[in-house]
Design a protein around this motif. Structure first.
Motif, PDB file in Angstrom:
ATOM      1  N   UNK A 143       0.542  -1.444   0.204  1.00 57.05           N
ATOM      2  CA  UNK A 143      -0.353  -0.435   0.010  1.00 57.05           C
ATOM      3  C   UNK A 143       0.767   1.230   0.049  1.00 57.05           C
ATOM      4  N   UNK A 144       0.324   2.243  -0.592  1.00 55.13           N
ATOM      5  CA  UNK A 144       1.226   3.689  -0.517  1.00 55.13           C
ATOM      6  C   UNK A 144       0.348   4.620  -0.765  1.00 55.13           C
ATOM      7  N   UNK A 145       0.597   5.705  -0.841  1.00 51.93           N
ATOM      8  CA  UNK A 145      -0.365   6.978  -1.505  1.00 51.93           C
ATOM      9  C   UNK A 145       0.048   7.658  -2.218  1.00 51.93           C
ATOM     10  N   UNK A 150      -4.722   9.946  -4.136  1.00 52.60           N
ATOM     11  CA  UNK A 150      -5.160   7.889  -4.797  1.00 52.60           C
ATOM     12  C   UNK A 150      -3.990   7.239  -3.761  1.00 52.60           C
ATOM     13  N   UNK A 151      -5.204   5.675  -3.553  1.00 52.02           N
ATOM     14  CA  UNK A 151      -3.821   4.574  -3.218  1.00 52.02           C
ATOM     15  C   UNK A 151      -3.641   3.041  -4.549  1.00 52.02           C
ATOM     16  N   UNK A 152      -2.088   3.126  -3.861  1.00 58.72           N
ATOM     17  CA  UNK A 152      -1.756   1.847  -4.678  1.00 58.72           C
ATOM     18  C   UNK A 152      -1.483   0.434  -4.126  1.00 58.72           C
ATOM     19  N   UNK A 216      -9.878 -12.279   1.941  1.00 60.37           N
ATOM     20  CA  UNK A 216      -8.987 -11.689   1.156  1.00 60.37           C
ATOM     21  C   UNK A 216      -9.728  -9.547   0.680  1.00 60.37           C
ATOM     22  N   UNK A 217      -9.521  -9.234   1.837  1.00 60.31           N
ATOM     23  CA  UNK A 217      -9.554  -7.714   1.852  1.00 60.31           C
ATOM     24  C   UNK A 217      -9.420  -7.143   0.669  1.00 60.31           C
ATOM     25  N   UNK A 218      -9.538  -6.202  -0.103  1.00 59.03           N
ATOM     26  CA  UNK A 218      -8.883  -4.648  -1.081  1.00 59.03           C
ATOM     27  C   UNK A 218      -9.461  -4.357  -0.294  1.00 59.03           C
ATOM     28  N   UNK A 219      -8.024  -3.214  -0.189  1.00 58.17           N
ATOM     29  CA  UNK A 219      -8.275  -1.998   0.305  1.00 58.17           C
ATOM     30  C   UNK A 219      -8.699  -1.286   0.127  1.00 58.17           C
ATOM     31  N   UNK A 220      -9.173  -1.539  -2.028  1.00 60.41           N
ATOM     32  CA  UNK A 220     -10.201   0.043  -2.530  1.00 60.41           C
ATOM     33  C   UNK A 220     -11.320   0.033  -1.471  1.00 60.41           C
ATOM     34  N   UNK A 221     -12.248  -1.699  -0.700  1.00 58.09           N
ATOM     35  CA  UNK A 221     -13.460  -1.508  -0.692  1.00 58.09           C
ATOM     36  C   UNK A 221     -13.603  -1.650   0.728  1.00 58.09           C
ATOM     37  N   UNK A 222     -12.237  -2.036   1.499  1.00 57.05           N
ATOM     38  CA  UNK A 222     -12.047  -1.289   2.762  1.00 57.05           C
ATOM     39  C   UNK A 222     -10.903  -0.901   3.896  1.00 57.05           C
ATOM     40  N   UNK A 227      -4.519   3.139   8.080  1.00 56.00           N
ATOM     41  CA  UNK A 227      -5.019   4.904   7.341  1.00 56.00           C
ATOM     42  C   UNK A 227      -4.206   4.816   5.782  1.00 56.00           C
ATOM     43  N   UNK A 228      -4.708   5.477   4.861  1.00 58.86           N
ATOM     44  CA  UNK A 228      -3.619   5.836   3.689  1.00 58.86           C
ATOM     45  C   UNK A 228      -2.118   6.383   3.701  1.00 58.86           C
ATOM     46  N   UNK A 229      -1.136   5.874   4.075  1.00 58.36           N
ATOM     47  CA  UNK A 229      -0.121   6.327   4.641  1.00 58.36           C
ATOM     48  C   UNK A 229       1.543   5.631   3.440  1.00 58.36           C
ATOM     49  N   UNK A 230       2.013   6.362   3.264  1.00 59.20           N
ATOM     50  CA  UNK A 230       2.945   5.305   2.894  1.00 59.20           C
ATOM     51  C   UNK A 230       4.355   4.860   4.166  1.00 59.20           C
TER      52      UNK A 230
END
Length: 482
Positions: A143-145, A150-152, A216-222, A227-230
């Motif tokens: 995960x990275x911002x 946006x989230x990657x 199998x949780x995806x970040x886009x929906x959860x 927090x969205x961060x690096x």
């Protein structure tokens, strides 16, 4: 009387008491104190005669006692345990005994390893984890911002998955499996796996919940999961030892320590530092669930919250594959616009009104009749939406919608080469079944998922999907020709 003799008498007394009721683990437990658990009396530490890097831990207490060990390779519960230590140095172990008040632990007992045993790190798991002897590999959370906010995500589609304790390396991989896939329960492309595993009756507990479950949780929906961060980087090396170095996103060192990989039990233990994570965790020992050259998944020993990692190189160079799309048959445009006339009127199927579809258009649930729909969604009741109709005129691209509550909407539409109907005006949503409603997507669009025909090759229905704004899926509605 010397302390050693006192402890020997105490041990004999405890043995006599335990022999009266060998199945009662707690009978004499209150008499065990930390000072009683002394090396040479309560337990032994012995080096293998042919390979001193193999160390045997053995309890000298009666077998009725539940014994645990805290070792450089993590914690385990067993009367005897074997350590395989690759690196020279001084190490500590503690013996614990279960009592009515919890575990009582000995003081740390030390032992020394004289030489580096390369055989113990010449293994595909060590190589995947660190790059092999003399090398280092840098990992990061999946995960990275990005600069635009946006989230990657990449391989795992997010930083966390969730498992119960029945999921271990051995359960997810066949015994002969040394490659990069989950062999038994999860597909080689993990994020495409289902979010639940149907248990056998023997695997269900009294409450009816399966003992084998994962999400199998995806970040886009959860995105609630963190927090969205690096979150920075974690370098694991095999350079004159096994070291771990944590750096923040700017490259500043924020922690250093060592780690130990137990290739037999598939665990990783950290010393002097906690591994990179999105939240604070109390554990330093982790169960390894998945490890390839570029992706890793491990879960804290006493948790079900798995942490998903990829290598920094993989993350920074990741280019996602093109998203799959529904495959429509030749002549599909005529099938849905002028199969019998340029003016077609559609209603919602009374038998199978809706479903969810993947990006490729395949159904995510095997619902073929009204009775197939689950309780968590609701019972199919055609009277709820029987008043709906959609009239589409392909001659002038006009559309008229009559909603179940009597509301009328007149608009125009376009149909592009991908099978996407774009409506020029919003359409109010309405209930179809349970909590699921008919609605256009955020772009006032519906996409053709599939087309249905009868034995005479005449169009009878089509599935139209509204793209979820966060998840890689569509909520699809089953329209039939009136």
């Amino acid at each position: 009387m010397k302390l050693r003799n006192m402890l020997m008498i105490l041990g004999a007394g405890l043995l006599l008491m335990a022999s009266c009721s060998p199945d009662d683990h707690d009978l004499a437990a209150p008499d065990i104190k930390s000072d009683d658990l002394v090396e040479g009396i309560a337990f032994t530490i012995t080096h293998d005669s042919s390979n001193p890097n193999i160390v045997y831990l053995s309890s000298l207490l009666p077998s009725s006692y539940q014994v645990a060990w805290e070792t450089p390779q993590g914690r385990t519960v067993s009367n005897e345990y074997t350590l395989k230590i690759a690196f020279d140095g001084d190490y500590e172990v503690r013996m614990g005994v279960s009592t009515k008040g919890g575990y009582v632990w000995s003081q740390p007992a030390t032992f020394h390893i004289d030489e580096f045993c390369t055989d113990f790190v010449d293994h595909f798991l060590w190589n995947r984890l660190s790059g092999g002897i003399g090398n280092s590999k840098t990992w990061q959370i999946d995960l990275a911002q990005l600069e635009d906010g946006s989230a990657k995500t990449t391989f795992w589609k997010g930083p966390h998955w969730y498992f119960n304790h029945n999921f271990t390396w051995d359960k997810l991989h066949s015994k002969a499996e040394t490659e990069t896939v989950y062999a038994n329960y999860i597909d080689s492309t993990p994020w495409e796996a289902s979010n639940a595993i149907d248990p056998t009756p023997a695997e269900e507990d009294a409450a009816g919940n399966g003992e084998n479950w994962y999400w199998a949780a995806d970040y886009a929906g959860n995105s609630w999961m963190c927090s969205l961060a690096n979150y920075g980087y974690m370098a694991l090396d095999l350079i004159n030892g096994a070291h771990v170095t944590l750096t923040d996103a700017a490259g500043n060192v924020v922690g250093k320590g060592t780690y130990m990989l137990d290739i037999d039990n598939h665990t990783i233990s950290f010393s002097d530092v906690f591994p990179l994570n999105t939240k604070e965790i109390p554990d330093r020992t982790f169960r390894l669930l998945y490890l390839s050259e570029t992706a890793m998944q491990m879960v804290p020993y006493n948790s079900n919250d798995a942490i998903n990692y990829v290598t920094r190189n993989y993350f920074e160079n990741y280019v996602p594959d093109a998203a799959p799309e529904p495959e429509l048959p030749d002549g599909w445009r005529d099938d849905v616009t002028q199969s019998t006339s340029t003016v077609l009127t559609w209603g919602i199927s009374p038998e199978t009104p809706m479903n969810w579809c993947s990006l490729s258009g395949s159904f995510m649930n095997d619902w073929k009749t009204a009775t197939d729909y689950p309780d968590w969604l609701g019972m199919v009741d055609p009277s709820v939406y029987a008043g709906f109709s959609l009239l589409m005129n392909s001659a002038d691209n006009t559309a008229s919608l009559l909603l179940p509550d009597g509301t009328k909407v007149s608009t125009t539409f376009t149909l592009d080469d991908k099978g996407i109907f774009m409506f020029n005006d919003p359409v109010p949503s309405f209930t179809v079944i349970g909590w699921a409603s008919f609605h256009l997507d955020d772009n006032n669009a519906l996409r053709i998922m599939s087309i249905e025909k009868d034995e005479n090759n005449r169009t009878t229905g089509m599935w139209l999907g509204a793209k979820d704004p966060q998840k890689d899926e569509y909520m699809a509605y089953h329209l039939v020709l009136k």
